[in-house]
Design an enzyme around this catalytic site. Sequence first.
Site, PDB file in Angstrom:
ATOM      1  N   GLN A   1      -3.388  -4.393 -10.717  1.00  0.00           N
ATOM      2  CA  GLN A   1      -2.379  -5.455 -10.812  1.00  0.00           C
ATOM      3  C   GLN A   1      -3.057  -6.815 -10.969  1.00  0.00           C
ATOM      4  O   GLN A   1      -4.137  -7.054 -10.401  1.00  0.00           O
ATOM      5  CB  GLN A   1      -1.489  -5.449  -9.562  1.00  0.00           C
ATOM      6  CG  GLN A   1      -2.245  -5.664  -8.251  1.00  0.00           C
ATOM      7  CD  GLN A   1      -1.346  -5.663  -7.010  1.00  0.00           C
ATOM      8  OE1 GLN A   1      -0.151  -5.473  -7.097  1.00  0.00           O
ATOM      9  NE2 GLN A   1      -1.948  -5.874  -5.850  1.00  0.00           N
TER      10      GLN A   1
ATOM     11  N   HIS B   1      -3.965  -1.233  -7.563  1.00  0.00           N
ATOM     12  CA  HIS B   1      -2.686  -0.910  -6.918  1.00  0.00           C
ATOM     13  C   HIS B   1      -2.779   0.523  -6.389  1.00  0.00           C
ATOM     14  O   HIS B   1      -2.451   0.784  -5.245  1.00  0.00           O
ATOM     15  CB  HIS B   1      -1.529  -1.077  -7.918  1.00  0.00           C
ATOM     16  CG  HIS B   1      -0.163  -0.784  -7.347  1.00  0.00           C
ATOM     17  ND1 HIS B   1       1.005  -1.208  -7.913  1.00  0.00           N
ATOM     18  CD2 HIS B   1       0.208  -0.070  -6.260  1.00  0.00           C
ATOM     19  CE1 HIS B   1       2.040  -0.777  -7.184  1.00  0.00           C
ATOM     20  NE2 HIS B   1       1.582  -0.086  -6.187  1.00  0.00           N
TER      21      HIS B   1
ATOM     22  N   PHE C   1      -0.936  -1.314   2.943  1.00  0.00           N
ATOM     23  CA  PHE C   1      -0.921  -0.995   1.511  1.00  0.00           C
ATOM     24  C   PHE C   1      -1.723   0.286   1.266  1.00  0.00           C
ATOM     25  O   PHE C   1      -1.252   1.214   0.596  1.00  0.00           O
ATOM     26  CB  PHE C   1      -1.531  -2.175   0.761  1.00  0.00           C
ATOM     27  CG  PHE C   1      -1.421  -2.147  -0.744  1.00  0.00           C
ATOM     28  CD1 PHE C   1      -0.450  -1.403  -1.399  1.00  0.00           C
ATOM     29  CD2 PHE C   1      -2.303  -2.912  -1.518  1.00  0.00           C
ATOM     30  CE1 PHE C   1      -0.352  -1.418  -2.801  1.00  0.00           C
ATOM     31  CE2 PHE C   1      -2.213  -2.931  -2.905  1.00  0.00           C
ATOM     32  CZ  PHE C   1      -1.245  -2.182  -3.540  1.00  0.00           C
TER      33      PHE C   1
ATOM     34  N   HIS D   1       0.024   3.349   2.608  1.00  0.00           N
ATOM     35  CA  HIS D   1       1.144   3.713   1.737  1.00  0.00           C
ATOM     36  C   HIS D   1       0.645   4.463   0.497  1.00  0.00           C
ATOM     37  O   HIS D   1       1.212   5.489   0.115  1.00  0.00           O
ATOM     38  CB  HIS D   1       1.899   2.443   1.330  1.00  0.00           C
ATOM     39  CG  HIS D   1       2.938   2.668   0.273  1.00  0.00           C
ATOM     40  ND1 HIS D   1       4.230   3.064   0.563  1.00  0.00           N
ATOM     41  CD2 HIS D   1       2.877   2.585  -1.082  1.00  0.00           C
ATOM     42  CE1 HIS D   1       4.911   3.207  -0.571  1.00  0.00           C
ATOM     43  NE2 HIS D   1       4.109   2.914  -1.588  1.00  0.00           N
ATOM     44  N   GLU D   2      -0.410   3.938  -0.133  1.00  0.00           N
ATOM     45  CA  GLU D   2      -0.936   4.568  -1.348  1.00  0.00           C
ATOM     46  C   GLU D   2      -1.495   5.954  -1.046  1.00  0.00           C
ATOM     47  O   GLU D   2      -1.337   6.884  -1.829  1.00  0.00           O
ATOM     48  CB  GLU D   2      -1.995   3.676  -2.010  1.00  0.00           C
ATOM     49  CG  GLU D   2      -1.417   2.388  -2.600  1.00  0.00           C
ATOM     50  CD  GLU D   2      -0.366   2.625  -3.686  1.00  0.00           C
ATOM     51  OE1 GLU D   2      -0.629   3.403  -4.616  1.00  0.00           O
ATOM     52  OE2 GLU D   2       0.723   2.038  -3.589  1.00  0.00           O
TER      53      GLU D   2
ATOM     54  N   LYS E   1       1.679   8.284  -0.224  1.00  0.00           N
ATOM     55  CA  LYS E   1       2.562   8.548  -1.363  1.00  0.00           C
ATOM     56  C   LYS E   1       1.831   9.259  -2.505  1.00  0.00           C
ATOM     57  O   LYS E   1       2.350  10.201  -3.081  1.00  0.00           O
ATOM     58  CB  LYS E   1       3.148   7.232  -1.870  1.00  0.00           C
ATOM     59  CG  LYS E   1       4.125   7.392  -3.031  1.00  0.00           C
ATOM     60  CD  LYS E   1       4.893   6.103  -3.282  1.00  0.00           C
ATOM     61  CE  LYS E   1       5.897   6.264  -4.415  1.00  0.00           C
ATOM     62  NZ  LYS E   1       6.619   5.009  -4.689  1.00  0.00           N
ATOM     63  N   HIS E   2       0.616   8.792  -2.824  1.00  0.00           N
ATOM     64  CA  HIS E   2      -0.082   9.316  -4.010  1.00  0.00           C
ATOM     65  C   HIS E   2      -1.319  10.164  -3.662  1.00  0.00           C
ATOM     66  O   HIS E   2      -1.520  11.232  -4.225  1.00  0.00           O
ATOM     67  CB  HIS E   2      -0.513   8.154  -4.920  1.00  0.00           C
ATOM     68  CG  HIS E   2       0.643   7.329  -5.424  1.00  0.00           C
ATOM     69  ND1 HIS E   2       1.481   7.753  -6.424  1.00  0.00           N
ATOM     70  CD2 HIS E   2       1.100   6.106  -5.048  1.00  0.00           C
ATOM     71  CE1 HIS E   2       2.402   6.827  -6.662  1.00  0.00           C
ATOM     72  NE2 HIS E   2       2.198   5.814  -5.835  1.00  0.00           N
TER      73      HIS E   2
HETATM   74  P1  5GP Z   1       8.451   0.754 -10.094  1.00  0.00           P
HETATM   75  O1  5GP Z   1       9.834   1.270  -9.954  1.00  0.00           O
HETATM   76  O2  5GP Z   1       8.227  -0.558  -9.435  1.00  0.00           O
HETATM   77  O3  5GP Z   1       7.897   0.831 -11.485  1.00  0.00           O
HETATM   78  O4  5GP Z   1       7.559   1.770  -9.283  1.00  0.00           O
HETATM   79  C1  5GP Z   1       7.705   1.951  -7.899  1.00  0.00           C
HETATM   80  C2  5GP Z   1       6.677   2.942  -7.435  1.00  0.00           C
HETATM   81  O5  5GP Z   1       6.905   4.226  -8.013  1.00  0.00           O
HETATM   82  C3  5GP Z   1       5.233   2.618  -7.820  1.00  0.00           C
HETATM   83  O6  5GP Z   1       4.646   1.743  -6.954  1.00  0.00           O
HETATM   84  C4  5GP Z   1       4.598   3.980  -7.731  1.00  0.00           C
HETATM   85  O7  5GP Z   1       4.352   4.340  -6.410  1.00  0.00           O
HETATM   86  C5  5GP Z   1       5.685   4.851  -8.293  1.00  0.00           C
HETATM   87  N1  5GP Z   1       5.535   4.977  -9.750  1.00  0.00           N
HETATM   88  C6  5GP Z   1       6.150   4.233 -10.731  1.00  0.00           C
HETATM   89  N2  5GP Z   1       5.809   4.674 -11.952  1.00  0.00           N
HETATM   90  C7  5GP Z   1       4.939   5.702 -11.757  1.00  0.00           C
HETATM   91  C8  5GP Z   1       4.247   6.574 -12.653  1.00  0.00           C
HETATM   92  O8  5GP Z   1       4.356   6.496 -13.885  1.00  0.00           O
HETATM   93  N3  5GP Z   1       3.457   7.506 -12.066  1.00  0.00           N
HETATM   94  C9  5GP Z   1       3.322   7.626 -10.729  1.00  0.00           C
HETATM   95  N4  5GP Z   1       2.502   8.579 -10.268  1.00  0.00           N
HETATM   96  N5  5GP Z   1       3.973   6.839  -9.869  1.00  0.00           N
HETATM   97  C10 5GP Z   1       4.769   5.888 -10.368  1.00  0.00           C
HETATM   98  P1  5GP Z   2       4.498   1.679  -4.714  1.00  0.00           P
HETATM   99  O1  5GP Z   2       5.160   0.630  -5.508  1.00  0.00           O
HETATM  100  O2  5GP Z   2       3.103   2.064  -4.970  1.00  0.00           O
HETATM  101  O3  5GP Z   2       5.364   2.747  -4.162  1.00  0.00           O
HETATM  102  O4  5GP Z   2       4.360   0.863  -3.402  1.00  0.00           O
HETATM  103  C1  5GP Z   2       3.968  -0.409  -3.260  1.00  0.00           C
HETATM  104  C2  5GP Z   2       4.234  -0.631  -1.788  1.00  0.00           C
HETATM  105  O5  5GP Z   2       3.086  -1.203  -1.234  1.00  0.00           O
HETATM  106  C3  5GP Z   2       5.405  -1.541  -1.559  1.00  0.00           C
HETATM  107  O6  5GP Z   2       6.073  -1.093  -0.403  1.00  0.00           O
HETATM  108  C4  5GP Z   2       4.751  -2.847  -1.306  1.00  0.00           C
HETATM  109  O7  5GP Z   2       5.468  -3.638  -0.409  1.00  0.00           O
HETATM  110  C5  5GP Z   2       3.415  -2.455  -0.698  1.00  0.00           C
HETATM  111  N1  5GP Z   2       2.349  -3.384  -1.084  1.00  0.00           N
HETATM  112  C6  5GP Z   2       1.526  -3.983  -0.217  1.00  0.00           C
HETATM  113  N2  5GP Z   2       0.676  -4.781  -0.862  1.00  0.00           N
HETATM  114  C7  5GP Z   2       0.980  -4.686  -2.187  1.00  0.00           C
HETATM  115  C8  5GP Z   2       0.432  -5.279  -3.352  1.00  0.00           C
HETATM  116  O8  5GP Z   2      -0.511  -6.089  -3.332  1.00  0.00           O
HETATM  117  N3  5GP Z   2       0.984  -4.922  -4.536  1.00  0.00           N
HETATM  118  C9  5GP Z   2       2.025  -4.033  -4.624  1.00  0.00           C
HETATM  119  N4  5GP Z   2       2.512  -3.743  -5.818  1.00  0.00           N
HETATM  120  N5  5GP Z   2       2.565  -3.455  -3.520  1.00  0.00           N
HETATM  121  C10 5GP Z   2       2.041  -3.781  -2.323  1.00  0.00           C
END
Ligand code: 5GP
Ligand code: 5GP
Length: 226
Positions: free
Chosen positions: A34, A61, A111, A114-115, A118-119
């Site tokens: 990011q 990210h 953060f 969470h990563e 989730k992943h």
């Molecule tokens: P957003 O809706 O903001 O694009 O994505 C929210 C979250 O869904 C991301 O932070 C990530 O955890 C997951 N996500 C969104 N797009 C993708 C994708 O293409 N692949 C994967 N593995 N996760 C994703």
């Molecule tokens: P994803 O979008 O991967 O599911 O999750 C992102 C989560 O991590 C959100 O809950 C967000 O609040 C938290 N987070 C903490 N620090 C960051 C950051 O620097 N960037 C993003 N995109 N999410 C962050």
Amino acid sequence: MGVKGWAILKFLMFQSLFVSQSQEDFDFFYLVVQWPGAYCDTKRSCCYPTSGKPEADFGIHGLWPNYKDGSWPSNCDPDSQFGRSQIEDLLSRMKKNWPTLSCPSNEGFNFWEHEWEKHGTCSESVMDQHEYFENALKLKDKANLLQILTNSGINPDDEFYDLNKITNAIKDGIGFTPGLECNKDPERNAQLYQIYICVDTSGTEFIECPVLPRGRCPSKLQFAKF
Ligand code: 5GP
Ligand code: 5GP
């Protein structure tokens, strides 16, 4: 060996075939970085981590397991909790390369946890927690994206650049086409927010993307200052 022995052997061979095929329960990774300028330049704003303003560089990210059809697994193992002690030796690199920008200000463990949950838990068949974070750090270093862009005259200076110019600069730099994602600043300008690079299932080599994320970038986008 009697008939029964053969039957058992065949069963075991069949089982091991099945186990080895289900070793990798995903097709590839996205390394997602990011741009802090774009994360902060939205209505929601941002908070710097407790260690201070991150450097003006892309931050990780996540490293996201994905399927070829564009879908992805998530939260694969509730029993595998994030352990701070497992990444102690990586902490200074984590703070520099994977800074959190969410509010309220914190060190970054939320953060990273969470990563992982989730992943990361969806790639446990390939790497443990320490390897997950270390691989992401190594991949980010290897990609060297900011250097690639600035070498091509694409600088974080609030100017607008062609989507194709950014994509091609990265393609020339790392050898593979990236996915770009945009978000909007408070004036509704589209700006470069995230870059997706595809990585093989070992988590170490860049590959051509089996599927690109839908990134909502127009043909001209701003590269925000940070
Ligand atoms: P957003 O809706 O903001 O694009 O994505 C929210 C979250 O869904 C991301 O932070 C990530 O955890 C997951 N996500 C969104 N797009 C993708 C994708 O293409 N692949 C994967 N593995 N996760 C994703
Ligand atoms: P994803 O979008 O991967 O599911 O999750 C992102 C989560 O991590 C959100 O809950 C967000 O609040 C938290 N987070 C903490 N620090 C960051 C950051 O620097 N960037 C993003 N995109 N999410 C962050």
